[in-house]
Design a protein around this motif. Structure first.
Motif, PDB file in Angstrom:
ATOM      1  N   ALA A  73       0.829  -1.208   0.000  1.00  0.00           N
ATOM      2  CA  ALA A  73       0.000   0.000   0.000  1.00  0.00           C
ATOM      3  C   ALA A  73       0.861   1.256   0.000  1.00  0.00           C
ATOM      4  N   ILE A  74       1.962   1.243   0.736  1.00  0.00           N
ATOM      5  CA  ILE A  74       2.867   2.397   0.753  1.00  0.00           C
ATOM      6  C   ILE A  74       3.494   2.576  -0.617  1.00  0.00           C
ATOM      7  N   GLU A  75       3.912   1.490  -1.240  1.00  0.00           N
ATOM      8  CA  GLU A  75       4.497   1.563  -2.581  1.00  0.00           C
ATOM      9  C   GLU A  75       3.475   2.084  -3.588  1.00  0.00           C
ATOM     10  N   GLN A  76       2.228   1.648  -3.449  1.00  0.00           N
ATOM     11  CA  GLN A  76       1.174   2.110  -4.353  1.00  0.00           C
ATOM     12  C   GLN A  76       0.892   3.593  -4.147  1.00  0.00           C
ATOM     13  N   SER A  77       0.979   4.072  -2.902  1.00  0.00           N
ATOM     14  CA  SER A  77       0.719   5.491  -2.652  1.00  0.00           C
ATOM     15  C   SER A  77       1.842   6.372  -3.190  1.00  0.00           C
ATOM     16  N   LYS A  78       3.058   5.841  -3.274  1.00  0.00           N
ATOM     17  CA  LYS A  78       4.167   6.621  -3.827  1.00  0.00           C
ATOM     18  C   LYS A  78       4.042   6.759  -5.337  1.00  0.00           C
ATOM     19  N   ASP A  79       3.564   5.708  -6.005  1.00  0.00           N
ATOM     20  CA  ASP A  79       3.415   5.725  -7.458  1.00  0.00           C
ATOM     21  C   ASP A  79       2.031   5.182  -7.814  1.00  0.00           C
ATOM     22  N   PRO A  80       0.997   6.056  -7.796  1.00  0.00           N
ATOM     23  CA  PRO A  80      -0.365   5.582  -8.014  1.00  0.00           C
ATOM     24  C   PRO A  80      -0.608   5.023  -9.412  1.00  0.00           C
ATOM     25  N   LYS A  81       0.209   5.389 -10.386  1.00  0.00           N
ATOM     26  CA  LYS A  81      -0.011   4.926 -11.755  1.00  0.00           C
ATOM     27  C   LYS A  81       0.470   3.496 -11.954  1.00  0.00           C
ATOM     28  N   SER A  82       1.275   2.997 -11.030  1.00  0.00           N
ATOM     29  CA  SER A  82       1.791   1.635 -11.184  1.00  0.00           C
ATOM     30  C   SER A  82       0.682   0.620 -10.927  1.00  0.00           C
ATOM     31  N   GLU A  83       0.823  -0.531 -11.538  1.00  0.00           N
ATOM     32  CA  GLU A  83      -0.130  -1.619 -11.356  1.00  0.00           C
ATOM     33  C   GLU A  83      -0.012  -2.124  -9.925  1.00  0.00           C
ATOM     34  N   GLN A  84      -1.141  -2.298  -9.267  1.00  0.00           N
ATOM     35  CA  GLN A  84      -1.106  -2.775  -7.881  1.00  0.00           C
ATOM     36  C   GLN A  84      -0.688  -4.241  -7.871  1.00  0.00           C
ATOM     37  N   PRO A  85       0.372  -4.571  -7.137  1.00  0.00           N
ATOM     38  CA  PRO A  85       0.838  -5.953  -7.133  1.00  0.00           C
ATOM     39  C   PRO A  85      -0.135  -6.873  -6.403  1.00  0.00           C
ATOM     40  N   GLU A  86      -0.215  -8.115  -6.853  1.00  0.00           N
ATOM     41  CA  GLU A  86      -1.035  -9.098  -6.171  1.00  0.00           C
ATOM     42  C   GLU A  86      -0.179  -9.723  -5.077  1.00  0.00           C
ATOM     43  N   THR A  87      -0.489  -9.395  -3.843  1.00  0.00           N
ATOM     44  CA  THR A  87       0.345  -9.838  -2.730  1.00  0.00           C
ATOM     45  C   THR A  87      -0.054 -11.211  -2.204  1.00  0.00           C
ATOM     46  N   GLY A  88      -1.288 -11.639  -2.446  1.00  0.00           N
ATOM     47  CA  GLY A  88      -1.730 -12.943  -1.950  1.00  0.00           C
ATOM     48  C   GLY A  88      -1.912 -12.966  -0.453  1.00  0.00           C
ATOM     49  N   THR A  89      -2.107 -11.812   0.154  1.00  0.00           N
ATOM     50  CA  THR A  89      -2.197 -11.771   1.613  1.00  0.00           C
ATOM     51  C   THR A  89      -3.508 -12.331   2.135  1.00  0.00           C
ATOM     52  N   SER A  90      -4.570 -12.294   1.358  1.00  0.00           N
ATOM     53  CA  SER A  90      -5.852 -12.771   1.883  1.00  0.00           C
ATOM     54  C   SER A  90      -5.807 -14.267   2.185  1.00  0.00           C
ATOM     55  N   LEU A  91      -5.196 -15.052   1.307  1.00  0.00           N
ATOM     56  CA  LEU A  91      -5.092 -16.482   1.579  1.00  0.00           C
ATOM     57  C   LEU A  91      -4.128 -16.767   2.730  1.00  0.00           C
ATOM     58  N   THR A  92      -3.091 -15.948   2.858  1.00  0.00           N
ATOM     59  CA  THR A  92      -2.152 -16.130   3.969  1.00  0.00           C
ATOM     60  C   THR A  92      -2.828 -15.806   5.304  1.00  0.00           C
ATOM     61  N   VAL A  93      -3.633 -14.754   5.323  1.00  0.00           N
ATOM     62  CA  VAL A  93      -4.362 -14.407   6.552  1.00  0.00           C
ATOM     63  C   VAL A  93      -5.363 -15.503   6.899  1.00  0.00           C
ATOM     64  N   LEU A  94      -6.064 -16.028   5.875  1.00  0.00           N
ATOM     65  CA  LEU A  94      -7.004 -17.118   6.129  1.00  0.00           C
ATOM     66  C   LEU A  94      -6.276 -18.352   6.669  1.00  0.00           C
ATOM     67  N   ALA A  95      -5.107 -18.649   6.111  1.00  0.00           N
ATOM     68  CA  ALA A  95      -4.321 -19.776   6.615  1.00  0.00           C
ATOM     69  C   ALA A  95      -3.898 -19.533   8.063  1.00  0.00           C
ATOM     70  N   GLY A  96      -3.493 -18.303   8.385  1.00  0.00           N
ATOM     71  CA  GLY A  96      -3.125 -17.977   9.761  1.00  0.00           C
ATOM     72  C   GLY A  96      -4.293 -18.137  10.717  1.00  0.00           C
ATOM     73  N   LEU A  97      -5.485 -17.708  10.286  1.00  0.00           N
ATOM     74  CA  LEU A  97      -6.662 -17.861  11.143  1.00  0.00           C
ATOM     75  C   LEU A  97      -6.998 -19.337  11.356  1.00  0.00           C
ATOM     76  N   LEU A  98      -6.872 -20.133  10.294  1.00  0.00           N
ATOM     77  CA  LEU A  98      -7.147 -21.561  10.444  1.00  0.00           C
ATOM     78  C   LEU A  98      -6.116 -22.248  11.344  1.00  0.00           C
ATOM     79  N   LEU A  99      -4.877 -21.758  11.335  1.00  0.00           N
ATOM     80  CA  LEU A  99      -3.876 -22.322  12.238  1.00  0.00           C
ATOM     81  C   LEU A  99      -4.162 -21.945  13.692  1.00  0.00           C
ATOM     82  N   ILE A 100      -4.732 -20.773  13.902  1.00  0.00           N
ATOM     83  CA  ILE A 100      -5.052 -20.338  15.270  1.00  0.00           C
ATOM     84  C   ILE A 100      -6.219 -21.148  15.830  1.00  0.00           C
ATOM     85  N   VAL A 101      -7.177 -21.503  14.968  1.00  0.00           N
ATOM     86  CA  VAL A 101      -8.328 -22.298  15.412  1.00  0.00           C
ATOM     87  C   VAL A 101      -7.824 -23.655  15.892  1.00  0.00           C
TER      88      VAL A 101
END
Length: 191
Positions: A73-101
């Motif tokens: 998000a910081i990188e995107q705010s510095k250069d708004p014209k750049s393509e937003q990278p796909e970080t894959g964080t949503s699946l990582t967060v879901l995996a973290g939540l499933l590990l906590i359960v």
């Protein structure tokens, strides 16, 4: 003799809403059974250590995914014209939540969310479900479909964040009907 109003029938529930409570119950029973089986095989203390380790690793995964999303998000705010990278964080967060359960079955699903080949399968399945939900529902009926539509609308906006205001005018239709255009003064839209 007065007639009584017939009560309105509630809208039929979707297939998933009927089956979801049963699936959750089956999942919980399977998790408990698996904990008992592993506990009798390895011992209760080892099971508790494995559950605590899973929770710590899950928390670490969520923290790492959050930092990765923040740096993107910081990188995107510095250069708004750049393509937003796909970080894959949503699946990582879901995996973290499933590990906590607590439970070994949820940990197994979490591991499939972390390995690249199975992660790609989960991502493709999620896109298929989202596309199907978008095509099958009307606006306002399903909050998930509404959120997906909003995300698509946000992608339409220009990269610099500017939105050009305007209105659609159908030929021959106006506030005064088909007899002619509306020529009354309207102040510009300000926002």
């Amino acid at each position: 003799m007065t007639q009584q109003a017939t009560p309105a029938r509630p809208a039929p529930r979707g297939k998933l809403r009927r089956v979801l409570p049963l699936l959750i119950t089956a999942w919980l029973v399977l998790e408990i059974w698996l904990l008992v089986q592993v506990g009798s095989w390895l011992g209760g203390f080892v099971v508790v250590l494995l559950l605590v380790a899973g929770a710590l690793i899950g928390g670490s995964l969520i923290k790492r995914a959050g930092l990765k999303a923040l740096s993107a998000a910081i990188e995107q705010s510095k250069d708004p014209k750049s393509e937003q990278p796909e970080t894959g964080t949503s699946l990582t967060v879901l995996a973290g939540l499933l590990l906590i359960v607590p439970g070994f079955l949820s940990d197994l699903v979490a591991l499939t969310l972390l390995f690249p080949p199975t992660r790609a399968l989960w991502r493709a399945g999620g896109r298929r479900v989202a596309d199907k939900a978008l095509r099958s529902t009307v606006a306002g009926a399903d909050p998930f479909a509404d959120a997906m539509r909003l995300q698509e609308q946000l992608r339409i906006h220009r990269p610099d964040g500017k939105v050009i205001q305007g209105e659609v005018v159908e030929p021959g239709d106006g506030p005064r009907g088909p007899q002619g255009p509306d020529t009354t003064y309207r102040p510009p839209i300000s926002g």
